[in-house]
Motif scaffolding. Structure first.
Motif, PDB file in Angstrom:
ATOM      1  N   PHE A 495      69.653  38.016 128.034  1.00  0.00           N
ATOM      2  CA  PHE A 495      68.614  39.034 128.202  1.00  0.00           C
ATOM      3  C   PHE A 495      69.192  40.100 129.127  1.00  0.00           C
ATOM      4  N   PRO A 730      64.262  34.230 122.166  1.00  0.00           N
ATOM      5  CA  PRO A 730      64.434  35.553 121.558  1.00  0.00           C
ATOM      6  C   PRO A 730      64.237  35.500 120.049  1.00  0.00           C
ATOM      7  N   ASP A 735      71.382  36.517 119.727  1.00  0.00           N
ATOM      8  CA  ASP A 735      71.492  37.808 120.406  1.00  0.00           C
ATOM      9  C   ASP A 735      71.695  37.586 121.904  1.00  0.00           C
ATOM     10  N   SER A 738      69.164  40.504 124.275  1.00  0.00           N
ATOM     11  CA  SER A 738      67.748  40.711 124.002  1.00  0.00           C
ATOM     12  C   SER A 738      67.101  41.424 125.178  1.00  0.00           C
TER      13      SER A 738
END
Length: 810
Positions: A495, A730, A735, A738
């Motif tokens: 993140f 996510p 990913d 995110s």
């Protein structure tokens, strides 16, 4: 003139070989009235001796026909049978056909062809295991990504040296005290009691196996988890094995109508296994593989010493007296009986290897996957060498001072229940000693290798087990099924925002081989009765034996970067860091999880109706030769051609038993113990409040948000306040960038305010920014209610689990 009874001047001579139609033979292999007769020899010195070393004590009393006495009784002993079993079929059959050189005096000509005939039928059973079975089984994993299995299969052959025995069966002899003017007597001797376990060995196994088929039920022997681990208190079982064993409709090849002196049998067995690689996946359905015991019996009579025999005299009463004339029979003076026995095992195995990936653990929002290379096999080891594996050649009898050529290996099977399956220690080896011979029965623990003398037993020379123990021809095979695991834990998510970035990653390995042997032994053992008596017995034992060597190591890393405006900080915490070694182990399952087919006992008639039991797993014991079911003798069994049941249908796949364990990530900070509830007393602040007070208020506000908990944690124990970070899964689990969730942004703001409060006059944080941050903000795995998890308890194991009952089959 009256003539007294005597030899007449003219003798009546019968040129032939007819003798009284009687014999000691009770079996169907050699008809008692018309026994199969092999090569004869005119002169007794030309009769080749049986090339074996074992012998029973001789009697000189040729008039006594008791079973307790023996004449010219010889048998194969451990030296004769010391060679390892053959694993090459053609060479074994060739040896059975061409050796010994005096085969026509040792075995019926039909013996080897009859055995080969049954081996060809055994080949048909090998086709019961094919790649198609594994392909069907592997369909339970088709939903996993990148699952592309590769298959292999093999067959094995093992043949043991045939044990043999011989004794004098009948003879013409002049009774003691009879004058030459009286006929000779034809003496018929029963099979010596000391050799009564030698004939009909194949027939007894065939008949006892048919009785097992009638009583075997579902055949499931139990269940064991070979690598049970606990993650966050939730069980995650790796390597679940559930074996089964069945008798599959024994087959018989009868002697030909002309009574050719040979019979052969197949005892097809079906061994099965349900393998579940890991409890969050379904199991493979039960995969079964064939194991066929081919056994044969030969009995042959040889006539020795062709000469005139004074068979009887005939007297004629004349007017002047009685005139008697001898009836001379030109025939063979002696008949010898020779028995031979063959034991062969054939089996087939198959394996699959594949690479795949599946989830094992939730670390907060990160689903940790295991990229797995795994193999599963039944009936064979996964990594087969180029040639067949030589089977164990461990034996029953251990002699401290063995005769030349005696095998040095001895078995180390542990005692189980009332059965004593370990080796027998013989203090001496007097094969023809008429006295009782003592043995110690030992047990060797499979884990510690500690050798313990369990009990002792005395065996008389007239006991059928004396020759069976001295023969020392235990047959031992260990077809194995394995689960081989090698893989890496993988997973990373991230993140990010302008002021912070969080990344959670997982790494580690799981390696090992977990296996189960259907350990098969055809052997002499002993059993203790409820009165404490020790009785020798023999039979076929199938012992599930699990083994393994595995380890699991993984790390879940929490990586945090925060922009503190005047500086930045990067910290990492291993919120999970565990290594779980299983180590090497080997565990034979106990008697309640074994298949035991009893075939021989000294109780009852050892050859045709021994009294002993069989059992399958934890099922009730039943008589191998049931006295109340019309099947109490071998001959009654051989006359019964009715079919017996085959195995039930294989078990289906077992559904997954758990879902992936889940943890959360918590931030915690040390607080003073024994204070009022801090979360109920967060200080009020204004923009003008001192920055230190602002730090305290923001920090407590963040930590006290749901879910939070005050608790003792760590070593040494500290009183802390913990908050579960709200880090949602996510949208794209792959990913690493995110958008930062709100909780992550709040954490960055708290860190910025508290860093500002910690700055010194020179604008830096004393001791360094990173050290300061790690003293204020710590991270650990936690439960959903913010209970922190001791790192040492995140993953743990107590070694292989106990053996329990199998799960329902269907």
């Amino acid at each position: 003139m009256r003539l007294i009874s005597g030899v007449a001047a003219i003798a009546l001579i019968a040129c032939g070989t007819d003798e009284p139609e009687t014999s000691s033979t009770e079996s169907e292999v050699i008809n008692p009235l018309t026994p199969f007769v092999g090569t004869s020899t005119i002169l007794e010195p030309l009769f080749p001796q049986l090339a074996v070393r074992g012998r029973l004590p001789e009697t000189t009393d040729y008039t006594n026909t008791s079973r307790l006495l023996a004449r010219a009784a010889r048998f194969s002993d451990g030296t004769d049978l010391a060679g390892p079993p053959s694993t090459i079929r053609l060479s074994y059959l060739d040896s059975l056909l061409t050796n010994p050189a005096d085969a026509s005096f040792v075995q019926a000509p039909a013996f080897a062809p009859r055995v080969n005939e049954m081996l060809l039928r055994a080949d048909g059973h090998m086709g019961e295991l094919s790649d198609g079975i594994l392909t069907t089984a592997a369909k339970v994993f088709e939903h996993l990504p990148d699952f592309h299995p590769v298959y292999a299969h093999s067959t094995t052959f093992v043949g043991w040296s045939p044990p043999r025995a011989r004794w004098l069966d009948r003879q013409w002899k002049r009774a003691p005290g009879k004058p030459l003017t009286e006929p000779e007597t034809f003496y018929t001797y029963p099979t010596p009691a000391g050799l009564s376990g030698m004939p009909e060995r194949g027939a007894r196994l065939y008949c006892a196996a048919r009785e097992v088929a009638r009583n075997q039920g579902d055949g499931m022997l139990g269940r064991q988890v070979l690598l049970p681990i606990s993650i966050l208190g939730q069980h995650l079982d790796i390597g679940i094995f559930e074996p089964s064993a069945f008798v599959n409709q024994p087959e018989r090849r009868k002697p030909d109508p002309d009574n050719d002196g040979a019979q052969a049998f197949n005892v097809p067995m079906t061994f099965g296994l349900r393998i579940q690689p890991i409890s969050i996946l379904p199991s493979l359905p039960e995969i079964r593989y064939p194991f066929v015991l081919t056994t044969g019996d030969s009995e042959i009579a040889n006539r020795v010493g062709f000469e005139p025999i004074y068979e009887e005299k005939r007297c004629v009463h004349l007017f002047f007296g009685t005139v008697c004339a001898p009836i001379i029979l030109a025939t063979y003076r002696k008949h010898y009986k020779t028995v031979s026995h063959a034991d062969i095992a054939t089996s087939a195995g198959a394996s699959l290897k594949a690479a795949t990936k599946f989830p094992v653990f939730w670390a907060g929002p990160l689903l940790v996957n295991l990229g797995l290379h795994f193999g599963a096999s039944v009936g064979q080891k996964l990594d087969l060498p180029t040639g067949p594996v030589a089977p164990p050649d461990d034996r029953l009898l251990y002699l401290p001072v063995p005769p030349a050529g005696w095998p040095a290996t001895y078995r180390k099977t542990a005692t189980s229940g009332n059965y004593l399956d370990g080796h027998w220690l013989g203090q001496t080896f007097p094969p023809d000693n008429p006295a009782s011979e003592g043995f110690e029965i030992h047990s060797v623990d499979s884990d510690t290798d500690v050798d313990t003398a369990v009990t002792s037993i005395n065996i008389e020379s007239t006991d059928p087990f004396r020759s069976l123990v001295h023969a020392d021809d235990d047959h031992h095979l260990t077809p194995a099924s394995e689960l081989q695991i090698g893989g890496e834990l993988e997973g990373v998510i991230g993140f990010s925002a302008s002021i912070a970035a969080i990344q959670i990653s997982a790494s580690g390995t799981v390696t090992g081989t977990l296996g189960l042997e259907h350990d098969v032994r055809d052997a002499v053992s002993a059993t203790t009765s409820f009165l404490g008596d020790v009785l020798p017995v023999a039979g076929l034992i199938v012992t599930p034996t699990t083994y393994g060597d595995a380890s699991l190591q993984f790390i879940v890393n929490f990586h945090l970067e925060i922009d503190l405006l005047f500086d930045s900080v990067t910290v990492e915490y291993n919120i999970v860091d565990s290594t779980v070694p299983l180590g090497h182990f080997r565990k034979p399952w106990d008697e309640s999880h074994r298949l035991r087919i009893g075939t021989e006992s000294r109780l009852g008639d050892p050859t045709f109706a021994p009294v002993l039991t069989s059992h399958v797993g934890a099922g009730a014991a039943f008589f191998s030769f049931p006295p109340l079911a019309g099947r109490q003798t071998v001959n009654q069994c051989l006359a019964d051609d009715t079919d017996v049941p085959g195995p039930p249908l294989p078990c289906d796949s077992t559904p997954a038993s758990t879902t992936p364990p889940q943890s959360s990530v918590c931030m915690y900070s040390e607080i003073p113990p024994n204070q009022p509830d801090l979360c109920a007393n967060i200080p009020a602040i204004t923009p003008e409040s001192p920055v230190g007070l602002q730090c305290e208020a923001f920090k407590l506000t963040f930590l006290c948000a749901a879910a939070s908990k005050q608790q003792y944690f760590g070593t040494p124990s500290q009183y802390v306040l913990a908050h579960k970070l709200d880090l949602p899964v996510p949208a794209d689990p792959k990913d690493v960038h995110s958008p930062m969730p709100l909780d992550g942004t709040k954490l960055a703001v708290v860190a910025q305010i508290c860093a500002k409060a910690a700055k010194g006059p020179d604008g830096t944080i004393p001791g360094g920014t990173k050290a300061w941050f790690e003293s204020q903000f710590k991270f650990a795995a936690c439960e959903a209610d913010a209970t922190l998890i001791d790192p040492s308890t995140v993953v743990k194991t107590d070694g292989a689990g106990d053996v329990g009952a199998a799960r329902p089959c269907h």
